[in-house]
Design a protein around this motif. Structure first.
Motif, PDB file in Angstrom:
ATOM      1  N   SER A 229      64.225   5.582 122.209  1.00  0.00           N
ATOM      2  CA  SER A 229      64.039   6.873 121.559  1.00  0.00           C
ATOM      3  C   SER A 229      62.660   6.911 120.903  1.00  0.00           C
ATOM      4  O   SER A 229      62.249   5.952 120.235  1.00  0.00           O
ATOM      5  N   LEU A 231      60.192   9.146 118.399  1.00  0.00           N
ATOM      6  CA  LEU A 231      60.030  10.276 117.497  1.00  0.00           C
ATOM      7  C   LEU A 231      58.728  11.002 117.810  1.00  0.00           C
ATOM      8  O   LEU A 231      57.727  10.385 118.195  1.00  0.00           O
ATOM      9  N   ILE A 232      58.742  12.291 117.626  1.00  0.00           N
ATOM     10  CA  ILE A 232      57.563  13.100 117.912  1.00  0.00           C
ATOM     11  C   ILE A 232      56.420  12.791 116.952  1.00  0.00           C
ATOM     12  O   ILE A 232      55.253  13.053 117.238  1.00  0.00           O
ATOM     13  N   THR A 233      56.753  12.198 115.826  1.00  0.00           N
ATOM     14  CA  THR A 233      55.740  11.933 114.794  1.00  0.00           C
ATOM     15  C   THR A 233      55.150  10.535 114.883  1.00  0.00           C
ATOM     16  O   THR A 233      54.248  10.197 114.116  1.00  0.00           O
ATOM     17  N   GLU A 390      64.021   9.200 125.409  1.00  0.00           N
ATOM     18  CA  GLU A 390      63.281  10.312 124.826  1.00  0.00           C
ATOM     19  C   GLU A 390      63.931  11.637 125.226  1.00  0.00           C
ATOM     20  O   GLU A 390      64.754  11.705 126.137  1.00  0.00           O
ATOM     21  N   ILE A 391      63.515  12.696 124.539  1.00  0.00           N
ATOM     22  CA  ILE A 391      64.148  13.996 124.724  1.00  0.00           C
ATOM     23  C   ILE A 391      64.025  14.486 126.170  1.00  0.00           C
ATOM     24  O   ILE A 391      65.006  14.924 126.784  1.00  0.00           O
ATOM     25  N   GLU A 434      69.555  13.940 118.780  1.00  0.00           N
ATOM     26  CA  GLU A 434      68.141  13.607 118.924  1.00  0.00           C
ATOM     27  C   GLU A 434      67.253  14.758 118.460  1.00  0.00           C
ATOM     28  O   GLU A 434      66.214  14.534 117.824  1.00  0.00           O
ATOM     29  N   THR A 437      67.175  14.730 114.794  1.00  0.00           N
ATOM     30  CA  THR A 437      66.324  13.632 114.320  1.00  0.00           C
ATOM     31  C   THR A 437      64.849  14.006 114.409  1.00  0.00           C
ATOM     32  O   THR A 437      64.060  13.704 113.491  1.00  0.00           O
ATOM     33  N   GLN A 438      64.454  14.667 115.489  1.00  0.00           N
ATOM     34  CA  GLN A 438      63.056  15.084 115.636  1.00  0.00           C
ATOM     35  C   GLN A 438      62.668  16.097 114.564  1.00  0.00           C
ATOM     36  O   GLN A 438      61.567  16.018 113.981  1.00  0.00           O
ATOM     37  N   SER A 441      62.224  14.335 111.309  1.00  0.00           N
ATOM     38  CA  SER A 441      60.979  13.561 111.251  1.00  0.00           C
ATOM     39  C   SER A 441      59.789  14.471 110.964  1.00  0.00           C
ATOM     40  O   SER A 441      58.855  14.081 110.241  1.00  0.00           O
ATOM     41  N   TYR A 471      54.772  18.577 120.884  1.00  0.00           N
ATOM     42  CA  TYR A 471      55.589  19.795 120.842  1.00  0.00           C
ATOM     43  C   TYR A 471      55.324  20.665 122.068  1.00  0.00           C
ATOM     44  O   TYR A 471      56.264  21.189 122.689  1.00  0.00           O
ATOM     45  N   MET A 497      61.764  23.540 115.478  1.00  0.00           N
ATOM     46  CA  MET A 497      60.591  22.677 115.399  1.00  0.00           C
ATOM     47  C   MET A 497      59.301  23.474 115.237  1.00  0.00           C
ATOM     48  O   MET A 497      58.352  23.007 114.591  1.00  0.00           O
TER      49      MET A 497
END
Length: 568
Positions: A229, A231-233, A390-391, A434, A437-438, A441, A471, A497
């Protein structure tokens, strides 16, 4: 005197003729006797003639009876001939079953035998049918025994090794002898059940071994690059991936028609790797093709044949003739032209029978594929459990799963649908978690960017650029992988988001003291988001794409206006 003389002369004349008169008298008496005898003869002849006339009348009457019987026999000649043809068992057929092994010649032979069995069973009052019933029963038993051994021998290679081409045996061999299975189902149900159980055992072992090996090979490949997984950050573990951007060709794994699947032997190469969605696609396509092909075969091979033909009207009996009757229409005790029809069922009865048959065939399929499905389920769940990917790969697998479900429905394999739906129900909560969670974050990143009196902001240009690009990539993937029925659910998550991304850009831009430089930064950041969002393999005419472009373009234009104002 003269008179006396004349009298004497006359007497002398007559006396002289006495002899003649006596002879004439005798002749007269003889004639009279002859006439009497003739009269007697004629009377007797008349009596005899009357008797002959009576005999002639009797002969004429009997001739008419014989003529009527002849016409009656001619009238029944064809149906009687047909009756004998229906009942008689040809010697060639008996020799084929008793002395020959099961071969292609048995296909028409067994059909002919079943017709004979039907005829004998339906004409129980026919003496010839009673005489043949034991012979026909013996042929039925021998045929059922040989067919049983024949099918058991055909299933032995399936049980022996997985290198056997299952589809070739099914389509080229077993289906060719489908009529023999129908014969067993109608004439020897216990033997048919034994053959069915033998096939279930052989096919179950075949698929269990094959999918156990295939699942193990896919598991080895997944373990070389397990799903992680991201995270976008946070920065990716491989910096080169960030520079190259997302590989849009990976979205092809969401389609049934696409790249070739991974085969089991490829796992022997220790360096061989594939994205998790590619391995999931390989598993689902291989399983779908085998599961649906097996279901179609079971429906074709074990589906009970139509009910046997039955006789209507009065049962046929041995034809007998009544010599005392001359009525042509009543000389036979059987109907002249019996008809053969199938029993007529009501719509409700037909539907009930169809449903029962479908349940039985579905159960056979489940018994065959049960263990194979368990192995495949374990590998499929390992693609997102315990660590989800991942997403975008997760969404790719979800889209593939939906396409597989649609294809399975087209192929009318209803019991396999439940397996695919179960995977869908397993993936959606993971996807939702997920996405949450994104979003969390991003909120934490925004809180860190705001900073405080005692905290230092952790937001940097590289982080904002990475988040903006991530994004945009995520949005492009959503557009490419979404379907109208799921757009609301997918974009509701993505919509949570976008405000966070926009606020992160604004918050970081506010750190720039120079207003013109700040506007330039905002314009560039919005342009980067817009470029990333529109970089996917989709049409810009998509309504969601139009709305997203309008949102970021408006912000970018506002930033440009600020630049122009500050420049003026």
């Amino acid at each position: 005197m003269a008179d006396v003389s004349e009298g004497l002369s006359d007497d002398s004349f007559f006396i002289g003729k006495t002899k003649e008169y006596l002879e004439l008298h005798e002749q007269v008496e003889t004639s009279t006797n002859l006439l009497g005898e003739l009269e007697t003869f004629l009377s007797t002849f008349q009596t005899d003639l009357s008797a002959v006339s009576g005999q002639i009348s009797d002969l004429q009457s009997r001739s008419k009876d014989f003529d009527a019987k002849l016409k009656g026999r001619r009238k029944i000649e064809r149906p009687l001939s047909q009756l004998l043809a229906d009942l008689a068992i040809p010697p060639e057929l008996a020799l084929l079953i008793l002395d020959g092994n099961v071969s292609d010649a048995w296909i028409p032979g067994i059909e002919e035998l079943e017709v004979k069995l039907d005829t004998i069973q339906q004409r129980t009052r026919v003496k010839a049918a009673k005489d043949l019933s034991e012979v026909a029963e013996g042929l039925r038993i021998v045929a059922a025994t040989k067919i049983r051994l024949f099918f058991l021998s055909l299933m032995q290679p399936i049980r022996a090794t997985v290198s056997t081409n299952m589809q070739i045996i099914q389509t080229s061999v077993l289906l060719k002898y489908r009529s023999l299975v129908g014969f067993l189902q109608r004439r020897a149900p216990k033997v048919a059940t034994e053959v069915q159980r033998a096939y279930i055992g052989a096919a179950r072992s075949y698929y269990e071994t094959a999918f156990r090996r295939y699942s193990r090979s896919l598991g080895y490949i997944i373990a070389r690059d397990p799903p992680k997984s991201q995270l976008i950050t946070t920065s990716p573990s491989d910096p080169s991936k960030e520079e190259q951007g997302y590989d849009w060709s990976r979205l092809d794994y969401a389609q049934i028609e696409g790249p070739p699947v991974t085969l089991a032997y490829m796992a022997d190469d220790k360096t061989y790797k594939q994205p998790v969605e590619a391995l999931f696609r390989s598993l689902m396509l291989v399983l779908m093709d085998n599961a649906t092909a097996e279901y179609n075969f079971i429906n074709s091979f074990f589906n009970p044949a139509a009910a046997p033909v039955s006789m209507t009207g009065v049962p046929l009996m041995s034809p007998t003739f009544d010599d005392r009757r001359t009525d042509i229409g009543s000389v036979l005790e059987i109907p002249m032209s019996p008809t053969r029809t199938r029993p007529i069922l009501s719509m409700e009865e037909q539907q009930a029978a169809t449903n029962e048959t479908k349940k039985a065939l579905d159960l056979v399929w489940k018994q065959v594929m049960e263990t194979a499905l368990e192995y495949c389920k374990t590998v499929a769940l390992s693609c997102w459990q315990p660590t989800p990917p991942e997403i975008i790969p997760l969404l790719t697998m979800m889209r593939l799963n939906e396409n597989v479900l649609i294809e399975v429905q087209k192929r009318a394999c209803s019991p396999f649908e439940s397996f695919v739906v179960e995977l869908r129900l397993s993936m959606w909560p993971i996807f939702q978690k997920e996405m949450n969670t994104q979003v969390e974050s991003l909120k934490k990143l925004l809180e860190g960017a705001s900073g405080g009196l005692l905290t230092k902001s952790t937001l940097k240009d590289s982080v904002v650029e990475r988040v903006s690009r991530a994004y945009g990539t995520l949005f492009a993937a959503f557009i490419s992988l979404s379907e109208p029925s799921e757009e609301a659910m997918l974009f509701s998550n993505l919509g949570r988001m976008r405000p966070e991304i926009a606020q992160i850009i604004i918050t970081h831009g506010n750190k720039i003291k120079d207003s013109r430089q700040q506007a330039v930064y905002l314009s560039t950041a919005y342009e980067n988001v817009l470029h990333s969002a529109m970089s996917g393999p989709f049409s810009n005419a998509h309504p969601k794409a139009q709305a997203e472009m309008a949102f970021w373009r408006e912000k970018e234009e506002n930033a440009r206006k600020r630049i122009m104002l500050r420049s003026g």
